[in-house]
Design a protein around this motif. Structure first.
Motif, short mmCIF file in Angstrom:
data_model
loop_
_atom_site.label_atom_id
_atom_site.label_comp_id
_atom_site.label_asym_id
_atom_site.label_seq_id
_atom_site.Cartn_x
_atom_site.Cartn_y
_atom_site.Cartn_z
N VAL A 88 0.84 -1.21 0.00
CA VAL A 88 0.00 0.00 0.00
C VAL A 88 0.88 1.26 0.00
O VAL A 88 0.65 2.19 -0.78
CB VAL A 88 -0.94 -0.01 1.22
CG1 VAL A 88 -1.71 1.31 1.31
CG2 VAL A 88 -1.90 -1.19 1.15
N ALA A 89 1.88 1.28 0.88
CA ALA A 89 2.74 2.47 0.99
C ALA A 89 3.50 2.72 -0.30
O ALA A 89 3.73 3.88 -0.67
CB ALA A 89 3.71 2.29 2.16
N LEU B 134 0.65 14.37 -0.22
CA LEU B 134 1.68 13.70 -1.01
C LEU B 134 3.02 13.72 -0.30
O LEU B 134 3.81 12.77 -0.42
CB LEU B 134 1.80 14.38 -2.37
CG LEU B 134 0.58 14.27 -3.31
CD1 LEU B 134 0.84 15.04 -4.59
CD2 LEU B 134 0.27 12.81 -3.62
N ALA B 135 3.29 14.78 0.44
CA ALA B 135 4.58 14.90 1.12
C ALA B 135 4.77 13.84 2.19
O ALA B 135 5.91 13.53 2.57
CB ALA B 135 4.72 16.29 1.73
N GLN B 136 3.68 13.26 2.69
CA GLN B 136 3.78 12.25 3.75
C GLN B 136 3.97 10.83 3.21
O GLN B 136 4.30 9.92 3.97
CB GLN B 136 2.53 12.30 4.61
CG GLN B 136 2.29 13.62 5.31
CD GLN B 136 0.95 13.65 6.02
OE1 GLN B 136 0.36 12.62 6.31
NE2 GLN B 136 0.46 14.85 6.30
N LEU C 240 6.78 5.17 3.51
CA LEU C 240 7.43 4.03 2.88
C LEU C 240 8.86 3.88 3.38
O LEU C 240 9.33 2.76 3.62
CB LEU C 240 7.41 4.18 1.36
CG LEU C 240 8.06 3.06 0.55
CD1 LEU C 240 7.38 1.72 0.83
CD2 LEU C 240 8.04 3.37 -0.93
N ALA C 241 9.57 5.00 3.54
CA ALA C 241 10.94 4.96 4.06
C ALA C 241 10.99 4.36 5.45
O ALA C 241 11.91 3.60 5.79
CB ALA C 241 11.54 6.37 4.06
N SER C 242 9.98 4.67 6.27
CA SER C 242 9.92 4.11 7.63
C SER C 242 9.75 2.60 7.58
O SER C 242 10.39 1.86 8.34
CB SER C 242 8.77 4.76 8.41
OG SER C 242 8.61 4.15 9.66
N LYS D 130 16.25 10.63 4.03
CA LYS D 130 17.13 10.15 2.96
C LYS D 130 16.36 10.13 1.64
O LYS D 130 15.31 9.52 1.53
CB LYS D 130 17.63 8.75 3.29
CG LYS D 130 18.61 8.20 2.26
CD LYS D 130 19.16 6.85 2.68
CE LYS D 130 20.18 6.35 1.67
NZ LYS D 130 20.75 5.04 2.08
N PRO D 131 16.87 10.80 0.60
CA PRO D 131 16.14 10.83 -0.69
C PRO D 131 16.25 9.49 -1.41
O PRO D 131 17.27 8.80 -1.33
CB PRO D 131 16.86 11.94 -1.47
CG PRO D 131 18.24 11.97 -0.89
CD PRO D 131 18.11 11.59 0.55
N PHE D 132 15.20 9.11 -2.11
CA PHE D 132 15.21 7.89 -2.93
C PHE D 132 14.17 8.03 -4.02
O PHE D 132 13.19 8.75 -3.89
CB PHE D 132 14.94 6.64 -2.08
CG PHE D 132 13.60 6.61 -1.42
CD1 PHE D 132 12.51 5.98 -2.02
CD2 PHE D 132 13.39 7.20 -0.17
CE1 PHE D 132 11.28 5.94 -1.41
CE2 PHE D 132 12.16 7.16 0.45
CZ PHE D 132 11.09 6.53 -0.18
#
Length: 290
Positions: free
Chosen positions: A11-12, A75-77, A82-84, A92-94
């Motif tokens: 989902v994330a 959208l910013a969240q 997903l990174a969490s 960290k950018p990805f």
């Protein structure tokens, strides 16, 4: 735990893909809306138009700006969530690999086979089966405690007493012991052991019913999310075509900026709903698998 983690990631991921695709479209649209708002305020101050008409125009623009700001915040969240889940460092950018289309996930099991598959594979049911076997073994242990204990002993002995005729000797023999307290409480011990087994058995039956209910609820949710996604696809296609025609009309000076901004905002929201709907569809598919 692994199943839940896979479902959350599914989902994330799609929510983050939607954010990655749409975030770049918000800034130009906000800039266009703010410029139109500034132009309208300048026209109002100069008294070139009816004040009520100018204020109504500004009201619509401000409403669109608030919608765009809300979408941007939402959208910013998505990516940090997903990174969490992926256990990346905060901030960290990805970049995500974006699939070419929205592939509809199909279940490999027929609906009539889902109950049987769940009853065979669910880890909770396997655990409950083990607990039932443990309860049965506890019953056997309780019965064994009521039996007399038998010990066999063999030994060699030596005594340094010089007055003894034989200083060394050996002996062997059985020894029988019986715990009279266990014997007196035999009825209660048997009842407690049987109650433990019956409880484990009933818990397993209750868990079977819970699993079957979850299967049916998950399947209903899966089919519902699938239908919703198909309708959302059609809505998004309509909104994108409306935006295209509106931009053509604006280029030909047949319509004003407000109409184009309104159409662009509606198209953006439709695309956001499309990604959200697909993420929910994937989540229902993941729940169905679990």
């Amino acid at each position: 735990v692994v199943q839940m983690l896979m479902q959350q990631t599914r989902v994330a991921y799609w929510q983050a893909v939607g954010a990655q695709q749409l975030q770049a479209q918000i800034a130009p649209l906000l800039e266009q809306a703010e410029q139109a708002l500034g132009d309208s305020q300048a026209i109002e101050k100069q008294g070139l138009k009816d004040p009520l008409q100018s204020l109504g125009y500004q009201r619509e623009l401000l409403s669109l700006v608030l919608q765009l700001e809300s979408i941007r915040d939402e959208l910013a969240q998505a990516k940090p969530k997903l990174a969490s889940i992926m256990n990346l460092e905060p901030g960290k950018p990805f970049e995500l690999a974006v699939p070419g289309d929205f592939a509809e996930p199909e279940l490999a099991i027929a609906p009539e086979k889902m109950e049987e598959t769940a009853l065979l594979n669910r880890p909770e049911l396997i655990e409950a089966s083990y607990n039932e076997r443990i309860g049965l073994n506890e019953t056997h242990k309780a019965m064994a405690k009521l039996l007399p204990g038998i010990e066999l002993s063999v030994g060699a002995h030596y005594d340094s007493n010089d007055f003894l005729v034989n200083n060394e000797w050996r002996d062997a023999g059985p020894q029988v012991s019986w715990n009279l307290l266990n014997l007196l409480n035999a009825k209660h011990i048997k009842a407690a052991a049987k109650a433990q087994y019956d409880l484990a058995h009933e818990q397993r039956l209750a868990l079977n019913m819970a699993v079957l209910t979850q299967v049916h609820v998950a399947y209903i949710d899966y089919t519902s999310r699938k239908q919703q996604f198909e309708w959302t696809q059609q809505l998004n296609a309509v909104e994108q075509r409306i935006l295209e025609h509106t931009r053509n009309a604006t280029a030909a000076q047949a319509q004003g900026k407000l109409t184009e901004i309104r159409a662009a905002t509606s198209a953006l929201m439709a695309k956001l709903k499309l990604y959200q709907s697909y993420a929910a569809y994937q989540g229902a598919y993941g729940q169905m698998i679990a």
